[in-house]
Design a protein around this motif. Sequence first.
Motif, PDB file in Angstrom:
ATOM      1  N   SER A  44      36.438  35.811  14.766  1.00  0.00           N
ATOM      2  CA  SER A  44      36.638  36.131  16.181  1.00  0.00           C
ATOM      3  C   SER A  44      35.823  35.212  17.090  1.00  0.00           C
ATOM      4  N   PRO A 114      36.241  41.047  17.695  1.00  0.00           N
ATOM      5  CA  PRO A 114      37.547  40.552  18.128  1.00  0.00           C
ATOM      6  C   PRO A 114      37.908  41.007  19.546  1.00  0.00           C
ATOM      7  N   THR A 115      37.446  42.181  19.945  1.00  0.00           N
ATOM      8  CA  THR A 115      37.744  42.685  21.291  1.00  0.00           C
ATOM      9  C   THR A 115      36.934  41.936  22.342  1.00  0.00           C
ATOM     10  N   GLY A 118      36.775  37.658  20.864  1.00  0.00           N
ATOM     11  CA  GLY A 118      38.095  37.114  20.585  1.00  0.00           C
ATOM     12  C   GLY A 118      39.048  37.260  21.753  1.00  0.00           C
ATOM     13  N   ALA A 119      39.094  38.449  22.349  1.00  0.00           N
ATOM     14  CA  ALA A 119      40.041  38.714  23.433  1.00  0.00           C
ATOM     15  C   ALA A 119      39.413  38.593  24.821  1.00  0.00           C
ATOM     16  N   PHE A 121      37.619  40.923  26.281  1.00  0.00           N
ATOM     17  CA  PHE A 121      37.721  42.229  26.937  1.00  0.00           C
ATOM     18  C   PHE A 121      36.325  42.864  26.993  1.00  0.00           C
ATOM     19  N   ARG A 180      39.050  39.724  30.714  1.00  0.00           N
ATOM     20  CA  ARG A 180      40.479  39.379  30.687  1.00  0.00           C
ATOM     21  C   ARG A 180      41.381  40.597  30.795  1.00  0.00           C
TER      22      ARG A 180
END
Length: 188
Positions: A44, A114-115, A118-119, A121, A180
């Motif tokens: 991530s 990952p949240t 990676g994203a 958020f 994001r």
Amino acid sequence: MATMADNFDRRRRPDDRPTRPWWKIALVTVPVLVVAGSAIGYLSNSGFSNGWYVPLKKPSFQPPGWAFGVVWTILYTFMGIALALILSRPASKQRTLALALFGGQLLLNWAWSPTFFGAGFIDGGFLLILGMDVLVTALIIAAWPLSRVAALLLVPYLAWLCLATTLNYETGKLNPGADRAPLGITGG
């Protein structure tokens, strides 16, 4: 052969002795947690190599980047030992509860990088880490009657999660517009 962990937990009923040596279980649980946690962080793009994260303003109390890898390796090792101690206990409702809480917090733990990284958020990561805080607190309470050592090994993890929760929140506050998928929680 009794170990220090077994001796510390010795004030148990005779029928509540470990069903198998915890250290043999730890030979599996520790590497699995360390490798899986490291792999998720790597995949991530966690940390200071992340192009989205690097330019963000960081809280003044944030530890240096190298500390995260060291601390998480130690914490995953402690978690693996705690899991082994819990797994070594005879089947019971208390053991099932502790294992369910362990699994739940681990899923949230593995979803956080990952949240957040990676994203991108920030608010989503904040909600996940709040869930981890609650589940790890409940896990420590549930593990105590099974193995005091297991419960105590999880305390540094909870302390680090509290710091990480604050870092997550403050990162959102310091970087309006960086989230994001903002949910309006941290202001990011």
